[in-house]
Design an enzyme around this catalytic site. Structure first.
Site, PDB file in Angstrom:
ATOM      1  N   HIS A 170      -1.140  -4.895   3.846  1.00 46.31           N
ATOM      2  CA  HIS A 170      -0.242  -6.047   3.600  1.00 46.31           C
ATOM      3  C   HIS A 170       1.107  -5.896   4.308  1.00 46.31           C
ATOM      4  O   HIS A 170       1.900  -6.842   4.343  1.00 46.31           O
ATOM      5  CB  HIS A 170       0.000  -6.242   2.105  1.00 46.31           C
ATOM      6  CG  HIS A 170      -1.235  -6.627   1.348  1.00 46.31           C
ATOM      7  ND1 HIS A 170      -1.968  -7.742   1.668  1.00 46.31           N
ATOM      8  CD2 HIS A 170      -1.874  -6.032   0.318  1.00 46.31           C
ATOM      9  CE1 HIS A 170      -3.011  -7.819   0.847  1.00 46.31           C
ATOM     10  NE2 HIS A 170      -2.981  -6.800   0.030  1.00 46.31           N
ATOM     11  N   ASP A 206     -11.287  -4.647   2.346  1.00 47.60           N
ATOM     12  CA  ASP A 206     -10.562  -4.732   1.080  1.00 47.60           C
ATOM     13  C   ASP A 206     -10.773  -6.139   0.512  1.00 47.60           C
ATOM     14  O   ASP A 206     -11.051  -7.092   1.248  1.00 47.60           O
ATOM     15  CB  ASP A 206      -9.070  -4.465   1.335  1.00 47.60           C
ATOM     16  CG  ASP A 206      -8.257  -4.363   0.054  1.00 47.60           C
ATOM     17  OD1 ASP A 206      -8.085  -3.240  -0.440  1.00 47.60           O
ATOM     18  OD2 ASP A 206      -7.798  -5.411  -0.449  1.00 47.60           O
ATOM     19  N   HIS A 208      -8.583  -8.109  -0.583  1.00 48.87           N
ATOM     20  CA  HIS A 208      -7.499  -9.012  -0.181  1.00 48.87           C
ATOM     21  C   HIS A 208      -7.430  -9.158   1.339  1.00 48.87           C
ATOM     22  O   HIS A 208      -7.780  -8.240   2.075  1.00 48.87           O
ATOM     23  CB  HIS A 208      -6.150  -8.468  -0.673  1.00 48.87           C
ATOM     24  CG  HIS A 208      -6.073  -8.327  -2.158  1.00 48.87           C
ATOM     25  ND1 HIS A 208      -6.336  -7.134  -2.806  1.00 48.87           N
ATOM     26  CD2 HIS A 208      -5.765  -9.230  -3.115  1.00 48.87           C
ATOM     27  CE1 HIS A 208      -6.189  -7.316  -4.110  1.00 48.87           C
ATOM     28  NE2 HIS A 208      -5.843  -8.575  -4.331  1.00 48.87           N
ATOM     29  N   ASP A 295     -11.484  -2.936  -4.319  1.00 48.65           N
ATOM     30  CA  ASP A 295     -11.140  -3.988  -5.287  1.00 48.65           C
ATOM     31  C   ASP A 295     -12.128  -5.153  -5.187  1.00 48.65           C
ATOM     32  O   ASP A 295     -12.000  -6.140  -5.918  1.00 48.65           O
ATOM     33  CB  ASP A 295      -9.677  -4.450  -5.146  1.00 48.65           C
ATOM     34  CG  ASP A 295      -9.138  -4.412  -3.736  1.00 48.65           C
ATOM     35  OD1 ASP A 295      -9.931  -4.211  -2.787  1.00 48.65           O
ATOM     36  OD2 ASP A 295      -7.914  -4.601  -3.567  1.00 48.65           O
TER      37      ASP A 295
END
Ligand SMILES: [Zn+2]
Length: 353
Positions: A170, A206, A208, A295
């Site tokens: 991120h 991931d 996200h 995740d």
């Protein structure tokens, strides 16, 4: 398989993050990396090495030096300002709506704030990113873990795993956020491009979207970014990650986002994976940097996919079946009881055992 690990991550010893303005127990905690380390040790098929110091130059190859200086000095600055808090998060961020109608030239010319409260917002994306005294040292060590894993593959290994913590995807050129401070995968990919002169692919699995990795390579034709993630219409990071984001300039067509619905099954995931891998093998290059997150697991506290442990073995197997060498770097994954099993399954799949 060679694993690169550093105990320095433990100094980023966060206990709380902020969610919708309220302190809440942190998800991205030191125990995560220790669970993965002990599971790999128990498996017996992994050889551990410490990172080597690569200095600051590989970081500023993709990040604004101002971000590095801010993160290095934030805790000391808070102490000098007599801000006595267990951790630092911003409460004011420069949203683009604040600058509506003003030219880009004007906006980027605005000075960075001089107070730590202003700097946290200026260099940050969101409040999930608490800074403590040891955050900078841990983030620097995570970069060295990633670069050392890349060195192993550049030196002839077919695969290496960097147990990076804090994670990185991120973090954008001038921005920390989403538990991330430096973009470990982007720094490794850039180092590989510079070392080999080859094109590099980054596969982000991931849960996200890796907004930071996309931003860093948005206009680059030599780094292809493919990501399978939760649709940003419902999930963090909310403002990037849609399927129509393909890159611009030299990077036109070199960004592939595959946003997915809630409840995504193992079968649905593998179908998206095959699309991403097909796009990777359509392009030249011999190395894939993997942003590895768990995740996506069905019981993850912040995800909403329905993946099971066995699918991670198959994902690892299919990624390795591309025939590319793999630099695998840890990102997220917050359901701690399954984190070790999921990591072992993925890495064993990537090794074909
Ligand atoms: Zn994630």
């Amino acid at each position: 398989m060679q694993v690169v690990y550093s105990s320095a991550h433990r100094s980023h010893d966060v206990t709380h993050e902020t969610f919708l303005g309220q302190p809440t127990p942190a998800n991205e905690v030191a125990e995560r990396a220790e669970i993965i380390r002990s599971s790999l040790e128990a498996d017996g098929g992994f050889t551990f090495a410490g990172p080597t110091d690569h200095g600051e130059a590989p970081i500023t190859a993709v990040h604004d030096p101002g971000l590095v200086r801010f993160l290095e000095g934030a805790w000391g600055q808070a102490e000098r300002e007599r801000i006595d808090r267990p951790y630092l998060v911003a409460d004011t961020y420069p949203t683009f709506r604040m600058f509506e109608g003003m030219s880009e030239e004007f906006v980027v010319g605005q000075p960075a704030p001089t107070s730590v409260a202003g700097g946290l917002g200026w260099w940050g994306l969101d409040t999930s990113n608490p800074i403590v005294k040891g955050t900078y040292g841990a983030a620097r060590a995570a970069v060295d873990v990633a670069l050392t894993a890349a060195d192993l593959v550049l030196g002839g290994e077919t695969v290496a795993y960097g147990l990076c913590r804090p994670p990185g995807h991120h973090a954008a050129r001038s921005m920390a956020g989403g538990y991330c401070f430096f973009n470990n995968a982007a720094i490794a990919a850039e180092a590989i491009v510079r070392a080999t002169g080859e094109r590099v692919a980054i596969l982000d699995v991931d849960y996200h979207h890796g907004n930071g990795t996309q931003q860093i390579f948005w206009r680059r034709g030599d780094v292809f970014y493919a990501s399978i993630h939760a649709d940003p219409a419902r999930q963090y990071p909310f403002f990037l990650g849609y399927g129509n984001e393909r890159g611009e300039g030299d990077g036109q067509g070199e960004n592939l986002n595959l946003p997915q619905p809630a409840g995504l099954s193992d079968e649905g995931y593998l179908a998206a994976l095959d699309r991403a891998l097909g796009a990777i093998v359509d392009r030249p290059g011999s190395i894939i940097v993997v942003s590895l997150g768990f995740d996506t697991y069905g019981r993850d506290p912040i995800g909403d996919f329905a993946l099971t442990t066995p699918v991670y073995h198959e994902v690892g197997r299919r990624v390795a079946a591309t025939g590319r060498r793999l630099v695998i770097l840890q990102e997220g994954g917050y359901y701690r009881p399954a984190l070790g099993d999921n990591t072992v399954a993925w890495l064993r799949g990537a090794e074909g055992r």
